[in-house]
Motif scaffolding. Structure first.
Motif, PDB file in Angstrom:
ATOM      1  N   UNK A  28     -32.056 -15.396  12.789  1.00 41.72           N
ATOM      2  CA  UNK A  28     -30.754 -15.391  12.420  1.00 41.72           C
ATOM      3  C   UNK A  28     -29.893 -16.461  12.777  1.00 41.72           C
ATOM      4  N   UNK A  29     -29.913 -16.637  14.114  1.00 37.13           N
ATOM      5  CA  UNK A  29     -29.257 -17.835  14.789  1.00 37.13           C
ATOM      6  C   UNK A  29     -29.750 -19.090  14.134  1.00 37.13           C
ATOM      7  N   UNK A  30     -31.110 -19.256  14.036  1.00 35.64           N
ATOM      8  CA  UNK A  30     -31.673 -20.715  13.782  1.00 35.64           C
ATOM      9  C   UNK A  30     -31.273 -20.742  12.165  1.00 35.64           C
ATOM     10  N   UNK A  31     -31.426 -19.941  11.483  1.00 41.89           N
ATOM     11  CA  UNK A  31     -30.875 -20.036   9.865  1.00 41.89           C
ATOM     12  C   UNK A  31     -29.521 -20.245   9.753  1.00 41.89           C
ATOM     13  N   UNK A  32     -28.547 -19.312  10.453  1.00 39.20           N
ATOM     14  CA  UNK A  32     -26.969 -19.262  10.404  1.00 39.20           C
ATOM     15  C   UNK A  32     -26.566 -20.706  10.791  1.00 39.20           C
ATOM     16  N   UNK A  33     -27.296 -21.145  11.882  1.00 40.29           N
ATOM     17  CA  UNK A  33     -26.784 -22.534  12.328  1.00 40.29           C
ATOM     18  C   UNK A  33     -26.879 -23.579  11.278  1.00 40.29           C
ATOM     19  N   UNK A  34     -27.886 -23.468  10.248  1.00 38.61           N
ATOM     20  CA  UNK A  34     -28.054 -24.519   9.369  1.00 38.61           C
ATOM     21  C   UNK A  34     -26.778 -24.343   8.273  1.00 38.61           C
ATOM     22  N   UNK A  35     -26.197 -23.321   8.096  1.00 34.28           N
ATOM     23  CA  UNK A  35     -25.169 -22.976   7.180  1.00 34.28           C
ATOM     24  C   UNK A  35     -23.927 -23.462   7.667  1.00 34.28           C
ATOM     25  N   UNK A  36     -23.741 -23.275   9.125  1.00 37.11           N
ATOM     26  CA  UNK A  36     -22.740 -23.582   9.847  1.00 37.11           C
ATOM     27  C   UNK A  36     -22.563 -25.066   9.754  1.00 37.11           C
ATOM     28  N   UNK A  37     -23.688 -25.923   9.868  1.00 32.18           N
ATOM     29  CA  UNK A  37     -23.709 -27.428   9.591  1.00 32.18           C
ATOM     30  C   UNK A  37     -23.439 -27.939   8.488  1.00 32.18           C
ATOM     31  N   UNK A  38     -23.574 -26.997   7.410  1.00 31.85           N
ATOM     32  CA  UNK A  38     -23.181 -27.681   5.909  1.00 31.85           C
ATOM     33  C   UNK A  38     -24.573 -27.495   5.131  1.00 31.85           C
ATOM     34  N   UNK A  39     -25.694 -27.157   5.312  1.00 36.50           N
ATOM     35  CA  UNK A  39     -26.844 -26.745   4.505  1.00 36.50           C
ATOM     36  C   UNK A  39     -26.223 -25.827   3.505  1.00 36.50           C
ATOM     37  N   UNK A  40     -26.975 -25.796   2.075  1.00 37.84           N
ATOM     38  CA  UNK A  40     -26.709 -25.273   1.197  1.00 37.84           C
ATOM     39  C   UNK A  40     -27.214 -23.797   1.311  1.00 37.84           C
ATOM     40  N   UNK A  41     -28.818 -23.836   1.252  1.00 38.98           N
ATOM     41  CA  UNK A  41     -29.416 -22.579   1.570  1.00 38.98           C
ATOM     42  C   UNK A  41     -30.312 -22.261   2.574  1.00 38.98           C
ATOM     43  N   UNK A  42     -30.101 -21.052   3.121  1.00 42.91           N
ATOM     44  CA  UNK A  42     -30.975 -20.757   4.454  1.00 42.91           C
ATOM     45  C   UNK A  42     -31.933 -19.694   4.258  1.00 42.91           C
ATOM     46  N   UNK A  43     -33.138 -19.932   4.381  1.00 43.54           N
ATOM     47  CA  UNK A  43     -34.104 -18.784   4.165  1.00 43.54           C
ATOM     48  C   UNK A  43     -34.573 -18.575   5.460  1.00 43.54           C
ATOM     49  N   UNK A  44     -35.124 -17.109   5.679  1.00 37.02           N
ATOM     50  CA  UNK A  44     -35.781 -16.419   6.982  1.00 37.02           C
ATOM     51  C   UNK A  44     -37.079 -16.111   6.185  1.00 37.02           C
ATOM     52  N   UNK A  45     -38.016 -16.522   6.812  1.00 39.15           N
ATOM     53  CA  UNK A  45     -39.540 -15.950   6.644  1.00 39.15           C
ATOM     54  C   UNK A  45     -39.942 -15.205   7.810  1.00 39.15           C
ATOM     55  N   UNK A  46     -39.840 -13.820   7.593  1.00 37.10           N
ATOM     56  CA  UNK A  46     -40.015 -12.898   8.742  1.00 37.10           C
ATOM     57  C   UNK A  46     -41.243 -11.815   8.542  1.00 37.10           C
ATOM     58  N   UNK A  47     -41.453 -10.982   9.492  1.00 36.93           N
ATOM     59  CA  UNK A  47     -42.320  -9.713   9.485  1.00 36.93           C
ATOM     60  C   UNK A  47     -41.580  -8.772   8.705  1.00 36.93           C
ATOM     61  N   UNK A  48     -42.244  -7.745   7.973  1.00 35.52           N
ATOM     62  CA  UNK A  48     -41.724  -6.789   7.198  1.00 35.52           C
ATOM     63  C   UNK A  48     -40.629  -5.924   7.942  1.00 35.52           C
ATOM     64  N   UNK A  49     -40.920  -5.446   9.351  1.00 36.80           N
ATOM     65  CA  UNK A  49     -39.889  -4.681   9.928  1.00 36.80           C
ATOM     66  C   UNK A  49     -38.862  -5.333  10.389  1.00 36.80           C
TER      67      UNK A  49
END
Length: 325
Positions: A44-65
């Motif tokens: 969450x921190x890694x992906x949200x940082x990209x949006x805070x800096x101005x990236x348009x789309x942030x994806x997280x690829x994670x384990x199901x749980x």
């Protein structure tokens, strides 16, 4: 080899200037690969940082749980529960490949490792993601538990100059040992970092510490931007997201998405991206500590990322030309 600091005016050329002509995705599509049942905050921190800096789309690829938890943190993240774990084996590795390949083909950069954990099946999924990213020539940032993958199988990124590793002190020592280039007694940390980068044949290494040492084995930057005094978990994930953002912008720059006043060769992107991200993350940490002191958490640092970006680049960006989109 002497160290120096790149000019922020040069780095600013990689930042997309905002205009009404931009479309969704023009400022970057980035994936954070990581997240297991125990560790949901890190991606969450890694992906949200990209949006805070101005990236348009942030994806997280994670384990199901981890997926539903991360979705609950923010509706702005696109969460894909594709990583296979010991407790969730409903998908084969081949099926995971079928999910990962088309997703990664849309990305401008990926970060791998945040909240990955020690589950061997999750690591195998992440390893395949790294291999796919490399086959697609997508820039990749490797942090935290993904560094264990590199230590076990260094060939996975050996010679891939679009890769950046971000080890802290213990992670660096383990990585150096696995590569057979353990730091020598009384050896300067800059030299040790250069030897690790050289052993990986040009991969950029960010050795995090009191000052961040950034090297590809040939060039050397030292980022000594003042940071906060708190060492709460999660700041490395913020750094990973920031590096991935600047790498993504480098890909858009290379594609000619906007006009610029200085020519930057693509082999400079990793070093410049790492320095920019270290500068912003350290400054955000400083701002958070100034406000919260000992109570500073990584969520506090995340809140300051956009402010840190503005403090470092806002005035410079006023001189950047509009894009030709």
């Amino acid at each position: 080899m002497s160290a120096h600091q790149p000019r922020l005016q040069t780095i600013a050329q990689l930042i997309p200037p905002l205009t009404y002509n931009l479309h969704k995705g023009d400022c970057g599509r980035i994936a954070a690969i990581g997240g297991c049942e125990e560790y949901t905050g890190a991606p969450y921190f890694a992906a949200s940082t990209t949006l805070r800096l101005g990236a348009d789309l942030a994806y997280v690829v994670c384990e199901k749980d981890a997926a539903s938890v991360i979705k609950a943190y923010s509706p702005d993240l696109i969460v894909n529960p594709y990583l296979r774990s010991t407790t969730n084996t409903d998908r084969s590795l081949e099926e995971i490949d079928e999910k990962l390949k088309p997703l990664l083909s849309k990305m401008h950069a990926v970060s791998v490792g945040s909240g990955l954990g020690n589950d061997l099946k999750i690591r195998e999924s992440a390893k395949r993601a790294i291999q796919h990213a490399r086959s697609l020539s997508i820039p990749v940032v490797l942090d935290a538990d993904s560094l264990a993958i590199v230590a076990e199988s260094p060939e996975i990124i050996h010679g891939y100059t679009n890769a950046i590793l971000t080890p802290n002190a213990p992670e660096f020592d383990r990585l150096a040992k696995s590569l057979g280039v353990e730091p020598k007694k009384d050896e300067a940390p800059e030299i040790a970092a250069q030897r690790v980068a050289s052993a990986l044949d040009g991969v950029t290494v960010v050795r995090k510490g009191k000052s961040d040492i950034i090297t590809d084995g040939v060039r050397l930057f030292i980022c000594d931007e003042v940071g906060g005094l708190r060492r709460c978990g999660g700041q490395g994930d913020i750094l990973s997201g920031a590096i991935a953002t600047f790498l993504a912008w480098g890909e858009r720059y290379k594609a000619g998405a906007w006009k610029h006043t200085a020519e930057i060769h693509e082999n400079e992107f990793p070093m410049l991206a790492a320095f920019a991200a270290c500068t912003i993350t350290r400054h955000a940490s400083f701002l958070a500590y100034e406000e919260y002191g000992r109570a500073t958490q990584s969520s506090s640092v995340l809140e300051q990322v956009d402010i840190a970006f503005d403090n470092k680049f806002e005035e410079i960006l006023k001189t950047v030309k509009s894009p030709k989109l």
